[in-house]
Write a protein that holds these residues in place. Structure first.
Motif, PDB file in Angstrom:
ATOM      1  N   GLU A  19    -113.291  22.979 -97.241  1.00 46.70           N
ATOM      2  CA  GLU A  19    -112.347  23.305 -98.301  1.00 46.70           C
ATOM      3  C   GLU A  19    -112.097  24.805 -98.176  1.00 46.70           C
ATOM      4  OE1 GLU A  19    -111.319  21.049-100.785  1.00 46.70           O
ATOM      5  OE2 GLU A  19    -110.039  22.568-101.739  1.00 46.70           O
ATOM      6  N   LEU A  20    -110.843  25.169 -97.902  1.00 44.33           N
ATOM      7  CA  LEU A  20    -110.529  26.578 -97.672  1.00 44.33           C
ATOM      8  C   LEU A  20    -110.660  27.374 -98.973  1.00 44.33           C
ATOM      9  CD1 LEU A  20    -109.284  25.152 -95.161  1.00 44.33           C
ATOM     10  CD2 LEU A  20    -107.439  26.832 -95.262  1.00 44.33           C
ATOM     11  N   SER A  21    -111.312  28.504 -98.894  1.00 45.26           N
ATOM     12  CA  SER A  21    -111.423  29.350-100.092  1.00 45.26           C
ATOM     13  C   SER A  21    -110.341  30.423-100.101  1.00 45.26           C
ATOM     14  CB  SER A  21    -112.818  29.994-100.157  1.00 45.26           C
ATOM     15  OG  SER A  21    -113.036  30.787 -98.995  1.00 45.26           O
ATOM     16  N   ASN A  22    -109.758  30.683 -98.955  1.00 44.29           N
ATOM     17  CA  ASN A  22    -108.713  31.713 -98.901  1.00 44.29           C
ATOM     18  C   ASN A  22    -107.672  31.341 -97.845  1.00 44.29           C
ATOM     19  OD1 ASN A  22    -107.153  33.980 -98.892  1.00 44.29           O
ATOM     20  ND2 ASN A  22    -108.758  35.370 -98.140  1.00 44.29           N
ATOM     21  N   PRO A  23    -106.763  30.432 -98.198  1.00 45.10           N
ATOM     22  CA  PRO A  23    -105.784  29.937 -97.219  1.00 45.10           C
ATOM     23  C   PRO A  23    -104.966  31.047 -96.566  1.00 45.10           C
ATOM     24  CG  PRO A  23    -105.759  28.593 -99.193  1.00 45.10           C
ATOM     25  CD  PRO A  23    -106.619  29.780 -99.505  1.00 45.10           C
ATOM     26  N   ALA A  24    -104.895  32.201 -97.186  1.00 48.29           N
ATOM     27  CA  ALA A  24    -104.130  33.309 -96.588  1.00 48.29           C
ATOM     28  C   ALA A  24    -104.721  33.730 -95.244  1.00 48.29           C
ATOM     29  CB  ALA A  24    -104.106  34.507 -97.539  1.00 48.29           C
ATOM     30  N   GLU A  25    -106.011  33.430 -95.019  1.00 46.37           N
ATOM     31  CA  GLU A  25    -106.643  33.768 -93.737  1.00 46.37           C
ATOM     32  C   GLU A  25    -105.982  33.057 -92.552  1.00 46.37           C
ATOM     33  OE1 GLU A  25    -111.242  34.633 -95.228  1.00 46.37           O
ATOM     34  OE2 GLU A  25    -110.685  32.643 -94.487  1.00 46.37           O
ATOM     35  N   LEU A  26    -105.323  31.937 -92.837  1.00 37.42           N
ATOM     36  CA  LEU A  26    -104.659  31.182 -91.767  1.00 37.42           C
ATOM     37  C   LEU A  26    -103.583  32.015 -91.090  1.00 37.42           C
ATOM     38  CD1 LEU A  26    -104.264  27.733 -93.584  1.00 37.42           C
ATOM     39  CD2 LEU A  26    -105.780  28.231 -91.647  1.00 37.42           C
ATOM     40  N   GLU A  27    -103.005  32.930 -91.853  1.00 38.25           N
ATOM     41  CA  GLU A  27    -101.906  33.732 -91.312  1.00 38.25           C
ATOM     42  C   GLU A  27    -102.368  34.624 -90.156  1.00 38.25           C
ATOM     43  OE1 GLU A  27    -100.277  35.798 -94.697  1.00 38.25           O
ATOM     44  OE2 GLU A  27    -100.104  33.896 -95.783  1.00 38.25           O
ATOM     45  N   GLU A  28    -103.663  34.890 -90.083  1.00 36.56           N
ATOM     46  CA  GLU A  28    -104.181  35.757 -89.020  1.00 36.56           C
ATOM     47  C   GLU A  28    -104.454  34.971 -87.735  1.00 36.56           C
ATOM     48  OE1 GLU A  28    -107.581  37.751 -90.853  1.00 36.56           O
ATOM     49  OE2 GLU A  28    -106.440  37.573 -92.733  1.00 36.56           O
ATOM     50  N   LEU A  29    -104.309  33.636 -87.793  1.00 37.99           N
ATOM     51  CA  LEU A  29    -104.589  32.808 -86.616  1.00 37.99           C
ATOM     52  C   LEU A  29    -103.314  32.575 -85.810  1.00 37.99           C
ATOM     53  CD1 LEU A  29    -106.950  30.215 -88.346  1.00 37.99           C
ATOM     54  CD2 LEU A  29    -107.572  32.336 -87.163  1.00 37.99           C
ATOM     55  N   MET A  30    -103.497  32.036 -84.602  1.00 38.39           N
ATOM     56  CA  MET A  30    -102.361  31.777 -83.711  1.00 38.39           C
ATOM     57  C   MET A  30    -101.856  30.351 -83.899  1.00 38.39           C
ATOM     58  SD  MET A  30    -103.780  33.437 -80.131  1.00 38.39           S
ATOM     59  CE  MET A  30    -105.522  33.145 -80.399  1.00 38.39           C
ATOM     60  N   ASP A  31    -100.579  30.150 -83.658  1.00 34.22           N
ATOM     61  CA  ASP A  31    -100.079  28.774 -83.564  1.00 34.22           C
ATOM     62  C   ASP A  31    -100.287  28.306 -82.121  1.00 34.22           C
ATOM     63  OD1 ASP A  31     -98.055  29.886 -82.037  1.00 34.22           O
ATOM     64  OD2 ASP A  31     -96.513  29.653 -83.571  1.00 34.22           O
TER      65      ASP A  31
ATOM     66  N   ALA B 121     -98.302  27.672 -79.604  1.00 34.25           N
ATOM     67  CA  ALA B 121     -97.573  28.397 -78.561  1.00 34.25           C
ATOM     68  C   ALA B 121     -98.236  29.740 -78.267  1.00 34.25           C
ATOM     69  CB  ALA B 121     -96.120  28.598 -78.987  1.00 34.25           C
ATOM     70  N   ALA B 122     -98.625  30.421 -79.323  1.00 28.98           N
ATOM     71  CA  ALA B 122     -99.267  31.729 -79.141  1.00 28.98           C
ATOM     72  C   ALA B 122    -100.625  31.564 -78.456  1.00 28.98           C
ATOM     73  CB  ALA B 122     -99.434  32.425 -80.483  1.00 28.98           C
ATOM     74  N   TYR B 123    -101.359  30.501 -78.838  1.00 28.61           N
ATOM     75  CA  TYR B 123    -102.668  30.260 -78.227  1.00 28.61           C
ATOM     76  C   TYR B 123    -102.524  29.920 -76.735  1.00 28.61           C
ATOM     77  CZ  TYR B 123    -107.176  28.193 -77.029  1.00 28.61           C
ATOM     78  OH  TYR B 123    -108.362  27.907 -76.404  1.00 28.61           O
ATOM     79  N   ASP B 124    -101.531  29.082 -76.430  1.00 29.09           N
ATOM     80  CA  ASP B 124    -101.304  28.731 -75.022  1.00 29.09           C
ATOM     81  C   ASP B 124    -101.006  29.980 -74.194  1.00 29.09           C
ATOM     82  OD1 ASP B 124    -101.786  26.103 -75.563  1.00 29.09           O
ATOM     83  OD2 ASP B 124     -99.673  25.485 -75.578  1.00 29.09           O
ATOM     84  N   ASP B 125    -100.219  30.886 -74.763  1.00 31.47           N
ATOM     85  CA  ASP B 125     -99.921  32.147 -74.070  1.00 31.47           C
ATOM     86  C   ASP B 125    -101.204  32.965 -73.881  1.00 31.47           C
ATOM     87  OD1 ASP B 125     -97.294  31.559 -73.893  1.00 31.47           O
ATOM     88  OD2 ASP B 125     -96.643  32.873 -75.537  1.00 31.47           O
ATOM     89  N   TYR B 126    -102.015  32.977 -74.942  1.00 29.57           N
ATOM     90  CA  TYR B 126    -103.273  33.732 -74.913  1.00 29.57           C
ATOM     91  C   TYR B 126    -104.179  33.198 -73.797  1.00 29.57           C
ATOM     92  CZ  TYR B 126    -108.006  35.008 -76.510  1.00 29.57           C
ATOM     93  OH  TYR B 126    -109.297  35.454 -76.589  1.00 29.57           O
ATOM     94  N   VAL B 127    -104.311  31.864 -73.708  1.00 30.44           N
ATOM     95  CA  VAL B 127    -105.151  31.243 -72.683  1.00 30.44           C
ATOM     96  C   VAL B 127    -104.585  31.516 -71.287  1.00 30.44           C
ATOM     97  CG1 VAL B 127    -105.855  29.010 -71.725  1.00 30.44           C
ATOM     98  CG2 VAL B 127    -106.188  29.491 -74.157  1.00 30.44           C
ATOM     99  N   ALA B 128    -103.265  31.425 -71.171  1.00 32.65           N
ATOM    100  CA  ALA B 128    -102.636  31.684 -69.868  1.00 32.65           C
ATOM    101  C   ALA B 128    -102.973  33.091 -69.385  1.00 32.65           C
ATOM    102  CB  ALA B 128    -101.129  31.502 -69.971  1.00 32.65           C
ATOM    103  N   GLY B 129    -103.078  34.023 -70.336  1.00 31.26           N
ATOM    104  CA  GLY B 129    -103.414  35.399 -69.993  1.00 31.26           C
ATOM    105  C   GLY B 129    -104.858  35.578 -69.554  1.00 31.26           C
ATOM    106  N   LEU B 130    -105.720  34.581 -69.894  1.00 32.83           N
ATOM    107  CA  LEU B 130    -107.147  34.681 -69.534  1.00 32.83           C
ATOM    108  C   LEU B 130    -107.405  34.169 -68.125  1.00 32.83           C
ATOM    109  CD1 LEU B 130    -108.769  33.247 -72.803  1.00 32.83           C
ATOM    110  CD2 LEU B 130    -108.506  35.656 -72.195  1.00 32.83           C
ATOM    111  N   GLU B 131    -106.477  33.352 -67.633  1.00 34.64           N
ATOM    112  CA  GLU B 131    -106.747  32.689 -66.348  1.00 34.64           C
ATOM    113  C   GLU B 131    -106.267  33.496 -65.150  1.00 34.64           C
ATOM    114  OE1 GLU B 131    -105.085  28.903 -67.345  1.00 34.64           O
ATOM    115  OE2 GLU B 131    -107.031  28.105 -67.955  1.00 34.64           O
TER     116      GLU B 131
END
Lengths: 124, 369
Positions: A100-112, A114-124
């Motif tokens: 149960e989220l106590s602070n849903p605003a924290e979600l805004e700091e995470l990646m969607d 597409a952004a995550y896929d780009d992030y992973v592509a940059g690691l490889e």
């Protein structure tokens, strides 16, 4: 339902105020065969970026961090007997815990995704 | 990913072409796993045959009159009693009785021994030999040799095809013969608990030999990840983890490597401490530790008694694919070194139930012919 990702390779899918957390396909591949998983108990308070669960391959143990803060409502008990579910279905049956989220605003700091896929592509 | 400071083995390009994940190990770029994965590679080795590149290890010839007697001044094993063509496991000890490295010693002739030492220790080992007995023997470091290990229940059948007669080579023996037409020096030995061979070959022929072995039915390339889980299940020590300069052979439960004559005569570094422990008993011993639950206990996990009093720590631990559960080794006071003795392991702050277990966790399957 929206799905968000962390730089530590956790995902969280959110419906209303409840989130389901697991590790990404990239993470399970990097870890290799999962032989043990430890999920948090119902009622445990977790904080964004804090230790929440443990996943172990033959080689090593890794922490699973909570993508957001909240109170655990369920752990995936199936992982105790079938830790390989994390390899087989990282974004499905291999989920780790719900909270149960106590602070849903924290979600805004995470990646969607597409952004995550780009992030992973940059690691490889 | 490339790190130009890392050394490579003669099989480097083969590993990469096989899809290996390369990691730094003892200064070398080594394959930790192939696409099959650590778990699959481990199980494959136990049921079929696995090919390991262990070319990072140090190979050397030690030659001269009385070479066995001279090497005995550095190790507690009975090397003078080693038969021609036989191989023996031993350790270099320091003056305190601690272990500088473990090694394999093979007798090629009365004045010629073949040594295989650990990669991380090889420079120090060779310097040690040179400093202590270098004036009386000739040490030749075989840096241009690769070392391949073929391990598993099908290893003998594979070797029989490529080197007829190899299937009846005695366990812990050494012989020179061609494998797939390539001149090799072969010991029947290994680090998995399975039957198998360790094959020394000229670096220039290493890839050709590896390809010939991999072309045989049932042979798969195996990385360092499975090598570690296999040797842990087999109860075999990893230098730097289970044994080091702070552990004596007696504490490490390796008293069997100290020859009878050496027990009577001494004459090796640390003999006073080691022989003292042999007669009085070591204060602590290396034992198998089996966690009762599913959680692996990794190296440096604290071992306590059931009341929480510290006993020692895990030196190697993880998941044993063939044991189908967590397995570990560690040191406990002698009084606790009793199979079945309950202990606790402090994993992530929680005291988990475990017990002292007999080693190995998976029975050895060495060739007994």
């Amino acid at each position: 339902m929206s799905m968000y990702f962390t730089k530590d390779h956790e995902w969280i899918s959110v419906e209303g105020s409840v989130g389901t957390v697991g590790i990404t396909d990239y993470a399970q591949k990097a870890l290799g065969d999962i032989v043990y998983a430890e999920v948090p108990e119902k009622g445990r308070k977790v904080t964004k970026g804090g230790d929440a669960a443990v996943v172990e391959s033959v080689k090593a143990a890794s922490e699973v961090y909570s993508p957001v803060s909240g109170t655990v409502t369920a752990g995936n008990d199936a992982l105790a007997g079938q830790p390989a579910l994390v390899n087989e279905s990282p974004e499905g049956d291999g989920w780790f815990f719900k909270l149960e989220l106590s602070n849903p605003a924290e979600l805004e700091e995470l990646m969607d995704r597409a952004a995550y896929d780009d992030y992973v592509a940059g690691l490889e | 990913m490339s790190d130009t400071s890392l050394l490579t083995t003669p099989l480097d390009s083969l590993h990469r072409s096989l899809g290996a994940k390369m990691v730094p190990f003892a200064g070398y770029a080594m394959p930790v796993q192939y696409p099959l994965g650590v778990l699959g590679e481990h199980l494959h080795t136990r049921k079929s045959a696995g090919l390991f590149d262990v070319s990072h290890m140090g190979q050397a010839l030690l030659e001269g009159d009385n070479v066995a007697a001279l090497l005995e001044t550095l190790v507690p094993g009975d090397i003078q009693g080693l038969g021609l063509g036989r191989t023996r496991y031993s350790v270099f000890t320091n003056d305190q009785g601690g272990i500088l490295d473990d090694l394999m010693i093979s007798k090629l002739s009365d004045n010629q021994l073949f040594l295989v030492v650990n990669a991380a220790c090889k420079d120090a080992d060779f310097a040690h030999i040179q400093a202590k007995i270098g004036g009386k023997v000739t040490l030749t470091i075989l840096a241009d040799r690769a070392l391949l290990a073929l391990q598993g229940p099908k290893a003998a059948a594979v070797m029989a095809k490529l080197a007829p007669g190899a299937e009846t080579q005695k366990f812990m023996s050494i012989a020179d013969y061609p494998v797939a037409g390539i001149p090799c020096r072969v010991t029947r030995s290994g680090y998995t608990g399975e039957d198998g061979y360790e094959i020394s070959v000229d670096a220039a022929n290493a890839e050709k030999l590896a390809q010939a072995l991999l072309a045989e039915d049932g042979v798969a390339p195996i990385g360092l990840g499975a090598r570690d889980s296999l040797r842990l299940e087999a109860g075999l020590c990893l230098y730097g983890s289970d044994i080091d300069t702070t552990t004596t052979p007696v504490e490490a439960n390796l008293s069997w490597i100290i020859g009878k004559r050496r027990r009577e005569q001494g004459g090796f570094p640390g003999a006073e401490a080691i022989l003292g422990q042999l007669s009085a008993g070591a204060p602590r011993l290396r034992v198998g530790i089996k966690p009762d639950g599913r959680a692996p206990a990794r190296a440096h996990t604290e071992i306590t008694d059931v009341d929480g009093t510290p006993l020692g720590e895990i030196t190697s631990g993880g998941f044993g694919p063939s044991a189908d559960g967590p397995v570990a080794m560690g040191y406990v006071p002698r009084g606790f070194a009793v199979p079945g003795m309950p202990v606790k392991l402090v994993v992530r702050g929680k005291a988990l139930d475990a017990h002292v277990a007999l080693l190995p966790f998976v029975p050895h399957s060495y060739y007994k012919g």
